[in-house]
Write an enzyme that holds these catalytic residues in place. Structure first.
Site, PDB file in Angstrom:
ATOM      1  N   TRP A 103     -11.559   0.348 -40.041  1.00 31.93           N
ATOM      2  CA  TRP A 103     -12.034  -0.813 -39.287  1.00 31.93           C
ATOM      3  C   TRP A 103     -11.464  -2.102 -39.861  1.00 31.93           C
ATOM      4  O   TRP A 103     -11.096  -3.011 -39.124  1.00 31.93           O
ATOM      5  CB  TRP A 103     -13.559  -0.853 -39.250  1.00 31.93           C
ATOM      6  CG  TRP A 103     -14.172   0.304 -38.527  1.00 31.93           C
ATOM      7  CD1 TRP A 103     -15.027   1.246 -39.045  1.00 31.93           C
ATOM      8  CD2 TRP A 103     -13.978   0.671 -37.142  1.00 31.93           C
ATOM      9  NE1 TRP A 103     -15.358   2.159 -38.073  1.00 31.93           N
ATOM     10  CE2 TRP A 103     -14.738   1.844 -36.902  1.00 31.93           C
ATOM     11  CE3 TRP A 103     -13.231   0.136 -36.091  1.00 31.93           C
ATOM     12  CZ2 TRP A 103     -14.785   2.470 -35.654  1.00 31.93           C
ATOM     13  CZ3 TRP A 103     -13.276   0.764 -34.846  1.00 31.93           C
ATOM     14  CH2 TRP A 103     -14.037   1.912 -34.640  1.00 31.93           C
ATOM     15  N   ASP A 173     -17.681  -7.975 -41.281  1.00 28.83           N
ATOM     16  CA  ASP A 173     -18.016  -6.964 -40.287  1.00 28.83           C
ATOM     17  C   ASP A 173     -19.147  -6.125 -40.887  1.00 28.83           C
ATOM     18  O   ASP A 173     -18.915  -5.299 -41.769  1.00 28.83           O
ATOM     19  CB  ASP A 173     -16.790  -6.099 -39.979  1.00 28.83           C
ATOM     20  CG  ASP A 173     -17.103  -4.963 -39.006  1.00 28.83           C
ATOM     21  OD1 ASP A 173     -18.272  -4.839 -38.589  1.00 28.83           O
ATOM     22  OD2 ASP A 173     -16.161  -4.213 -38.670  1.00 28.83           O
ATOM     23  N   LYS A 197     -24.961   0.821 -34.293  1.00 26.19           N
ATOM     24  CA  LYS A 197     -25.127   1.598 -35.516  1.00 26.19           C
ATOM     25  C   LYS A 197     -26.526   1.383 -36.089  1.00 26.19           C
ATOM     26  O   LYS A 197     -27.281   2.314 -36.235  1.00 26.19           O
ATOM     27  CB  LYS A 197     -24.078   1.181 -36.562  1.00 26.19           C
ATOM     28  CG  LYS A 197     -22.649   1.127 -36.050  1.00 26.19           C
ATOM     29  CD  LYS A 197     -21.941   2.467 -36.103  1.00 26.19           C
ATOM     30  CE  LYS A 197     -20.657   2.506 -35.291  1.00 26.19           C
ATOM     31  NZ  LYS A 197     -19.628   1.582 -35.744  1.00 26.19           N
TER      32      LYS A 197
HETATM   33  C1  LIG Z   1     -18.239   1.199 -35.200  1.00 30.93           C
HETATM   34  C2  LIG Z   1     -17.593   0.111 -35.959  1.00 30.93           C
HETATM   35  C3  LIG Z   1     -16.743  -0.816 -35.340  1.00 30.93           C
HETATM   36  C4  LIG Z   1     -16.375  -0.740 -33.879  1.00 30.93           C
HETATM   37  O1  LIG Z   1     -17.426  -1.219 -33.134  1.00 30.93           O
HETATM   38  P1  LIG Z   1     -17.293  -1.387 -31.539  1.00 30.93           P
HETATM   39  O2  LIG Z   1     -18.608  -2.039 -31.226  1.00 30.93           O
HETATM   40  O3  LIG Z   1     -17.151  -0.009 -30.975  1.00 30.93           O
HETATM   41  O4  LIG Z   1     -16.136  -2.247 -31.240  1.00 30.93           O
HETATM   42  C5  LIG Z   1     -16.223  -1.832 -36.108  1.00 30.93           C
HETATM   43  N1  LIG Z   1     -16.514  -1.939 -37.421  1.00 30.93           N
HETATM   44  C6  LIG Z   1     -17.317  -1.061 -38.047  1.00 30.93           C
HETATM   45  C7  LIG Z   1     -17.591  -1.231 -39.499  1.00 30.93           C
HETATM   46  C8  LIG Z   1     -17.886  -0.008 -37.347  1.00 30.93           C
HETATM   47  O5  LIG Z   1     -18.683   0.858 -37.970  1.00 30.93           O
END
Ligand SMILES: *Cc1c(COP(=O)(O)O)cnc(C)c1O
Length: 362
Positions: A103, A173, A197
């Site tokens: 990511w 993030d 998540k």
């Molecule tokens: C799942 C995830 C993403 C992607 O998220 P989307 O909402 O599907 O764009 C980005 N960063 C991390 C750390 C993730 O776990």
């Protein structure tokens, strides 16, 4: 009786049963309004109450005080990879990135489409089994911001503490560990998280942005991707993802009712310790992917030393309603995602199964 499995999916992932039941009760006739939350105007007084309460509860959990605004945006975390750079990276300056998995690699690549972004550190040569310590890179004091991924969902690593960046705003993030532990928001310029998540259902991205940075958002940006414009309209510039915000609000309210972030930290520690304890106590039958100092409390990545046993394990697990344990294809092996809403009872069933499996196949 409703049939519920033990859900260790990496995302979308487990939601609290109480929240799902409340949504079910309220779905057709929301609080005697005669219509569903899915059907009403986002300008209605009822939706306004839902929106405001969700914002306030998230603000209180994140500790935004009067320094940060909470935004609800579309497009998932991946859209934020670009949005962050569009808003915070002026021409002539450069952003810094710490790369600790898939990511964060993507976040860097998206930023580089928007402007100048430099990788200060990468754990790629170590198979992303760790996060950096302060001495592993040097912060560029001129950087527009320093971006990192607090929890690496795929590799199963997590920063024990945020990187130290001096006066450079941190951008994080936090998709897979937001609200899993308290943070001091002061050094953060932006925190963002796709909801699916640890917060709620897919469809909304929660963004906390420091108010003094809003002036960087240029008027050439699309309005719906412009932090300043979204903040000025409390994320009601256009139709927000009302249902996802509603459920995210219910999850946040439940988190507060259950003792807030101090209490959830203790629960998360106990849950993670139980599973890592099985891995470490298996005499080498199981091996964790992450270095012990970088272990994630949200996503536990591990393998059977005898890889051939992994499909057998997954099949036996499925028979016991233990679901979502297959590792990401880039890492292989096994992964148990144990976000806030995965109950202790599921952890115990998993731990006992793993112990039993090791006894029978060891
Ligand atoms: C799942 C995830 C993403 C992607 O998220 P989307 O909402 O599907 O764009 C980005 N960063 C991390 C750390 C993730 O776990």
């Amino acid at each position: 009786m409703t049939h519920r499995i033990h859900n260790f999916s990496a995302g979308p992932s487990a939601l609290p049963l109480e929240v799902l039941e409340q949504v079910q009760r309220d779905l057709v006739d929301y609080q005697d309004s005669g219509l569903s939350i899915l059907e009403m105007s986002h300008r209605s007084a009822i939706y306004d109450g839902v929106h405001t309460k969700a914002t306030e509860d998230l603000a209180s959990l994140l500790g935004t005080g009067d320094t940060h605004d909470i935004l609800f945006m579309g497009g998932g975390a991946r859209t934020q990879f670009a949005t962050v750079a569009m808003n915070l990276l002026p021409e002539g300056s450069s952003a810094s990135y710490l790369t600790t998995g898939r990511w964060s690699e993507m976040a860097l690549a998206e930023a580089q489409k928007q402007g100048s972004a430099r990788e200060l550190y990468s754990s790629a040569e170590h198979g992303h089994d760790r996060v950096p310590s302060t001495g592993d890179y040097s912060v560029d004091p001129q950087a527009a911001y320093l971006h990192y991924t607090s929890n690496n969902t795929i590799a199963g690593t997590q920063y024990p503490d945020p990187p130290q960046s001096g006066a450079v705003p941190l951008v994080c993030d936090m998709s897979s560990d937001i609200l899993s532990r308290p943070i001091d928001l002061a050094p953060f310029g932006v925190v963002y998280a796709g909801a699916q998540k640890n917060l709620g259902p897919a469809g909304v991205t929660v963004v906390a942005v420091r108010r003094d940075l809003l002036e960087r958002s240029g008027s050439q940006l699309p309005d719906t991707m412009n932090y300043a414009k979204m903040a000025a309209k409390s994320s009601l510039l256009n139709t927000p993802p009302v249902f996802a915000i509603y459920i995210t609000g219910l999850v946040a309210a439940k988190l507060i009712a259950d003792g807030g972030l101090e209490a959830v930290t203790k629960r998360n520690e106990a849950k993670a310790n139980r599973i890592y304890g099985v891995i470490d106590g298996s005499g080498g039958f199981y091996r964790g992917h992450a270095q012990p100092g970088s272990r994630s409390r949200m996503n536990i990545t591990f393998r059977c030393s005898n890889h051939d046993l992994e499909p057998v394990l997954l099949e036996e697990a499925a028979g016991l309603d233990l679901s979502g344990l297959k590792g990401h294809r880039s890492v292989g092996g096994l992964r148990a995602s144990i976000y806030n809403s995965v109950p202790q009872t599921s952890i115990e069933v998993l731990a006992q199964f793993l112990e039993d499996f090791a006894r029978r196949h060891g």
